[in-house]
Design a protein around this motif. Structure first.
Motif, PDB file in Angstrom:
ATOM      1  N   GLU A 130       0.825  -1.210   0.000  1.00  0.00           N
ATOM      2  CA  GLU A 130       0.000   0.000   0.000  1.00  0.00           C
ATOM      3  C   GLU A 130       0.857   1.256   0.000  1.00  0.00           C
ATOM      4  OE1 GLU A 130      -2.965   2.145   3.185  1.00  0.00           O
ATOM      5  OE2 GLU A 130      -3.368   0.037   2.691  1.00  0.00           O
ATOM      6  N   THR A 131       1.982   1.212   0.730  1.00  0.00           N
ATOM      7  CA  THR A 131       2.852   2.393   0.794  1.00  0.00           C
ATOM      8  C   THR A 131       3.385   2.772  -0.574  1.00  0.00           C
ATOM      9  OG1 THR A 131       4.692   0.917   1.388  1.00  0.00           O
ATOM     10  CG2 THR A 131       3.534   2.033   3.197  1.00  0.00           C
ATOM     11  N   LYS A 172       2.570   6.277  -2.402  1.00  0.00           N
ATOM     12  CA  LYS A 172       3.734   7.111  -2.708  1.00  0.00           C
ATOM     13  C   LYS A 172       3.614   7.725  -4.097  1.00  0.00           C
ATOM     14  CE  LYS A 172       7.511   5.212  -1.464  1.00  0.00           C
ATOM     15  NZ  LYS A 172       8.699   4.303  -1.461  1.00  0.00           N
ATOM     16  N   ALA A 173       2.957   7.016  -4.996  1.00  0.00           N
ATOM     17  CA  ALA A 173       2.805   7.510  -6.368  1.00  0.00           C
ATOM     18  C   ALA A 173       1.643   8.477  -6.521  1.00  0.00           C
ATOM     19  CB  ALA A 173       2.622   6.329  -7.319  1.00  0.00           C
ATOM     20  N   GLY A 195      -2.894  11.459  -9.799  1.00  0.00           N
ATOM     21  CA  GLY A 195      -3.344  10.167  -9.303  1.00  0.00           C
ATOM     22  C   GLY A 195      -3.854  10.269  -7.871  1.00  0.00           C
ATOM     23  N   LYS A 196      -5.006   9.662  -7.607  1.00  0.00           N
ATOM     24  CA  LYS A 196      -5.650   9.746  -6.292  1.00  0.00           C
ATOM     25  C   LYS A 196      -6.054   8.367  -5.818  1.00  0.00           C
ATOM     26  CE  LYS A 196      -9.980  11.212  -5.725  1.00  0.00           C
ATOM     27  NZ  LYS A 196     -11.143  12.117  -5.800  1.00  0.00           N
ATOM     28  N   ALA A 197      -5.847   8.092  -4.536  1.00  0.00           N
ATOM     29  CA  ALA A 197      -6.265   6.818  -3.957  1.00  0.00           C
ATOM     30  C   ALA A 197      -7.745   6.856  -3.623  1.00  0.00           C
ATOM     31  CB  ALA A 197      -5.446   6.528  -2.705  1.00  0.00           C
ATOM     32  N   THR A 249       6.231  -6.541  -5.762  1.00  0.00           N
ATOM     33  CA  THR A 249       5.298  -7.062  -4.770  1.00  0.00           C
ATOM     34  C   THR A 249       6.001  -7.247  -3.428  1.00  0.00           C
ATOM     35  OG1 THR A 249       5.730  -9.412  -5.231  1.00  0.00           O
ATOM     36  CG2 THR A 249       4.058  -8.299  -6.573  1.00  0.00           C
ATOM     37  N   GLY A 250       5.220  -7.231  -2.360  1.00  0.00           N
ATOM     38  CA  GLY A 250       5.761  -7.448  -1.028  1.00  0.00           C
ATOM     39  C   GLY A 250       5.642  -8.913  -0.628  1.00  0.00           C
TER      40      GLY A 250
END
Length: 457
Positions: free
Chosen positions: A210-211, A215-216, A229-231, A349-350
């Motif tokens: 998510e971070t 961040k973008a 860009g918006k979350a 990916t994490g």
């Protein structure tokens, strides 16, 4: 086609980051499958573990087989409806690819209509209609009336030509809902048509931290590039709190578990532990006059888990011809036109608990999973949590060049109005206005290079 780089493109090629331009055909890292035929979207992760392969196989059966009405001798597969849009997940997501819009003489299977009234629900999401809910149900069990009929008319709204004389035409759908079976809705009813998106590679998108996505984000356009860009922060039913949205045309679902449960409930009329409530409204139940549900949710926790595992473990297909000179030129143009600002080529990916195969992968999905203003021409006028009526989530581009092979069509955008990639680009406006404007000025050779690159994804 002979490759001729302009001076600007030559400088761009020399300064482009090594490894981002070409050479990596593995769209999903170690999960990538190298198939180009009809089954290119329906294969499990190339590195899938034995345990997850079992869950994938069982989930595949529930995803593809039709549900039937209850009670039935086939326990575990009954409970359909009474109102629904599809009898199975795969009837809309055919071979795990994109759906298409109906013609003027077809029914709307593969396309659904989101509904709401102005305002929000208690969690900040769309306010459902008290009778018709949040989604129109165009199908029903025998002796039950569907909510309404959907008709579409296709209107040509713009014709034009590129500088070299090649012509184009843009069309827009006009959807009409008629023969409402449970009362005429208010005139202020908001409607948003949506074709079914492709479902491969979703586990990798879910695994992006998510971070990294946040961040973008640049909702106030602080860097002044015109792209904001918006979350979307949406309601998470399991955790009873707001979370980052990732899935759906407006990023209105936080994860694949809820996405699956929501589709069961809204599309097929199947209850789960996450959404155990009735699939029809009170007034509809009164008119139907009988209870067609079992006492417990029709899809139990294990079914929902297996279907979610299936979606997590569908692999993205590999890129083709990554070192082809024309594709390289098209990729350069893709960046030069600022397409990569939203369709971000690379993510990492994490760590994913229980899915080691998804963890630590370098992927090329070509999305930032953020909302962007796409202009009035593509607006549906229906807000969805933090998404306005003009905003849509960036669609992943991986596999887009195989869509015609797998699904037999080249329709794009949320309602399938674009008949090919050229039309899809020309419809871009809002934050993408300048990119589309520059595309209109490209030479035929450059347009073909850009389109060839997109079709190599």
């Amino acid at each position: 086609m002979k490759l001729r780089l302009s001076p600007l493109l030559t400088i761009f090629a020399l300064s482009f980051p090594i490894g981002a331009l070409a050479g990596d055909a593995r769209s999903g890292g170690d999960t990538t499958v190298f198939l180009t035929g009809k089954s290119a979207f329906e294969r499990p992760l190339a590195n899938i573990t034995r345990e997850n392969r079992r869950g994938f196989t069982i989930g595949n059966s529930f995803f593809n087989q039709n549900w039937i009405s209850a009670p039935a001798s086939t326990k575990g597969r009954d409970g359909l409806g009474p109102l629904f849009n599809a009898r199975s997940c795969s009837s809309c997501h055919v071979q795990d690819g994109r759906g298409r819009p109906p013609t003027e003489t077809e029914s709307s299977v593969g396309l659904l209509i989101r509904l709401s009234l102005p305002g929000t629900n208690p969690h900040g999401g769309p306010r459902p209609h008290p009778v018709y809910g949040a989604q129109l149900q165009a199908l029903a069990l025998p002796d039950v009336e569907p909510e309404a009929k959907v008709e579409v008319k296709w209107n040509e709204v713009e014709t034009g030509a590129f500088p070299d004389g090649e012509t184009f035409s843009l069309r827009r759908p006009e959807f009409t809902l008629r023969d409402f079976a449970y009362g005429t809705p208010e005139e202020e009813l908001l409607q948003s048509p949506r074709v079914a998106p492709a479902v491969f590679g979703l586990g990798l998108l879910e695994a992006i931290p998510e971070t990294d996505i946040l961040k973008a984000a640049d909702p106030d356009d602080e860097d002044g590039d015109g792209i904001s860009g918006k979350a979307n922060f949406v309601w998470d039913e399991k955790h009873q709190s707001k979370r980052l949205g990732r899935f759906g045309w407006k990023a209105n679902q936080p994860d694949l578990h809820q996405q699956s449960a929501s589709a069961f409930h809204g599309d097929i009329g199947i209850r789960t532990e996450l959404f155990p409530g009735d699939t029809v409204t009170v007034s509809q139940r009164e008119k139907i006059g009988k209870d067609l549900h079992e006492p417990e949710p029709e899809a139990d926790a294990r079914v929902l888990e297996r279907v979610t595992t299936y979606l997590r473990c569908l692999a993205p297909p590999a890129r083709r011809d990554v070192n082809d000179p024309v594709n390289l030129r098209g990729e350069q143009l893709f960046h030069e036109l600022n397409c990569a600002k939203c369709h971000v080529p690379t993510n990492q990916t994490g760590e994913v608990e229980g899915f080691v195969e998804l963890s630590g992968q370098t992927i090329h999905a070509y999305t930032d999973l953020l909302l962007h203003d796409m202009g009035e021409g593509l607006a549906d006028g229906r807000p969805d949590f933090d998404a306005s009526g003009r905003e849509w989530r960036t669609t992943p581009l991986w596999g887009i060049g195989l869509q015609e092979t797998v699904n037999g069509h080249t329709f794009f955008l949320h309602d399938g109005r674009a008949r090919n990639l050229t039309e899809a680009i020309l419809w871009h406006a809002g934050e993408a206005k300048e990119s589309a404007k520059t595309f209109r000025k490209l030479s035929k050779e450059d347009r073909e290079a850009l389109l060839k690159f997109l079709n190599s994804l």
